[in-house]
Enzyme design. Structure first.
Site, PDB file in Angstrom:
ATOM      1  N   GLY A   1       1.126  -1.471   0.417  1.00 38.24           N
ATOM      2  CA  GLY A   1       0.047   0.177   0.418  1.00 38.24           C
ATOM      3  C   GLY A   1       1.289   1.138   0.246  1.00 38.24           C
ATOM      4  O   GLY A   1       1.792   1.326  -1.146  1.00 38.24           O
TER       5      GLY A   1
ATOM      6  N   SER B   1       6.841  -4.642  -1.462  1.00 38.65           N
ATOM      7  CA  SER B   1       6.436  -3.030  -1.601  1.00 38.65           C
ATOM      8  C   SER B   1       6.673  -1.713  -0.716  1.00 38.65           C
ATOM      9  O   SER B   1       7.112  -2.588   0.473  1.00 38.65           O
ATOM     10  CB  SER B   1       5.148  -3.357  -2.211  1.00 38.65           C
ATOM     11  N   TRP B   2       4.767  -1.957   0.076  1.00 37.56           N
ATOM     12  CA  TRP B   2       5.037  -0.521   0.880  1.00 37.56           C
ATOM     13  C   TRP B   2       6.017  -1.451   1.675  1.00 37.56           C
ATOM     14  O   TRP B   2       6.385  -0.897   3.087  1.00 37.56           O
ATOM     15  CB  TRP B   2       3.766  -0.118   1.285  1.00 37.56           C
TER      16      TRP B   2
ATOM     17  N   ASP C   1      10.719  -4.414 -12.894  1.00 37.31           N
ATOM     18  CA  ASP C   1       9.809  -3.500 -12.217  1.00 37.31           C
ATOM     19  C   ASP C   1       9.738  -2.159 -12.320  1.00 37.31           C
ATOM     20  O   ASP C   1      10.437  -1.501 -11.937  1.00 37.31           O
ATOM     21  CB  ASP C   1      10.137  -3.955 -10.588  1.00 37.31           C
TER      22      ASP C   1
ATOM     23  N   HIS D   1       7.071  -5.950 -10.687  1.00 37.59           N
ATOM     24  CA  HIS D   1       6.145  -5.451  -9.970  1.00 37.59           C
ATOM     25  C   HIS D   1       5.615  -7.212  -8.718  1.00 37.59           C
ATOM     26  O   HIS D   1       5.633  -7.099  -7.725  1.00 37.59           O
ATOM     27  CB  HIS D   1       5.808  -4.705  -9.578  1.00 37.59           C
TER      28      HIS D   1
END
Length: 314
Positions: A43, A115-116, A264, A292
């Protein structure tokens, strides 16, 4: 095709009062006596999904999943404009993880995310290295201003028409502008801003296999995601630029596996490479064929790392 573990339901779950009027949803699945592992979703603001449980051997792992403040099943929900975001920062999320660890009676745990979730994993581990046994992260992001500038401006060179629509009539700092739109008192303005933000996020990943660009209704999930991600990114996650890579030496005693896709466009591979150079003993695995999103290769690497680390105990 890589086989994940069968679907499993939590054996325990609840809402943990973390202060500031927030309650964080958590769940545990697998073996109550197994090796503890905590999952950090992306997120900010995406929330956990049942599929995340399937990466863990239910006979050997005690997997902990939780929805970060303001999203998923945590309360209050960021889709509600009345929800105050002042108490939703990286420091708050790191503190929530510690409170959850203590609540569950976990001494030390493996930390994994993507990711986050990579940013949050590093922020937590660098603050509490004595509480972390191993780290497995993928789609590496450290939320540096340069990374954000690439994602919401630079990569527009690949999608000029779509980026022009994303920018619209806005000027200056696009992330800050969208953060302001997500606080607009008019629900129509917030909904349209969330739609535009989510469309851009999807566009950046649209060249990857199986990718789709959202064109359906904007619900609470999308509103919370757009509001939280613009809130966090407009403040560069309240992190000193480059601090997570600069301080990666604090992780020297923690084995780590960094998994990344060379294609990515969202998070270019140079960040993963820089992190691996700064983290003694970290293993960098680059899948030349993926971006990604997940892939057969990356899933296999993560399952192998989880299997290997499980044998180390807690």
């Amino acid at each position: 095709m890589i086989e994940l573990y069968p679907p499993v339901e939590p054996y325990d779950k609840g809402l943990l009062d973390v202060g500031d009027g927030h309650a964080v949803y958590w769940e545990t699945c697998g073996n109550p006596a197994g090796k503890p592992a905590v999952v950090l979703h992306g997120g900010p603001g995406q929330g956990c999904t049942p599929g995340m449980r399937r990466m863990f051997d239910p006979a050997r792992y005690r997997a902990v999943l939780f929805d970060q403040r303001g999203c998923g099943r945590s309360t209050p929900h960021a889709s509600d404009p009345a929800t105050d975001l002042r108490y939703n920062t990286t420091d708050h999320l790191v503190a929530d993880m510690e409170r959850l660890r203590e609540h569950l009676g976990v001494e030390r745990w493996l930390v994994t995310g993507g990711s986050w979730g990579t940013t949050l994993a590093l922020a937590y581990a660098e603050r509490f290295p004595e509480r972390v046994t191993e780290i497995i992260v993928s789609a590496i992001s450290t939320t540096r201003p340069a990374e954000l500038d690439w994602l919401y401006r630079g990569v527009g060179r690949f999608f000029p028409e779509e980026w022009s629509r994303f920018r619209g009539d806005l000027s200056g700092d696009l992330i800050a502008a969208y953060a302001r739109l997500m606080e607009d008192p008019d629900p129509a303005v917030r909904t349209e801003a969330a739609r535009s933000w989510c469309t851009w996020e999807d566009t950046v990943l649209s060249l990857e296999p199986g990718a789709t660009v959202h064109n359906g209704p904007i619900g609470e999930g999308e509103l919370a995601f757009a509001r939280l991600v613009t809130h966090y990114y407009s403040h560069a996650a309240w992190l000193e630029p480059g601090a997570l890579i600069r301080d990666a030496g604090l992780l020297r005693e923690i084995p780590g596996v960094l998994i990344h896709g060379r294609r990515d466009l969202s998070c270019p591979v140079d960040t993963a490479w820089e992190l691996a150079r700064a983290w003694p003993g970290a293993e960098l695995l680059i899948d030349d064929g993926s971006g990604h999103r997940s892939s057969e290769v990356k899933r296999a690497w993560k399952l192998e790392a989880l299997d290997r680390f499980c044998s180390r105990g807690s």
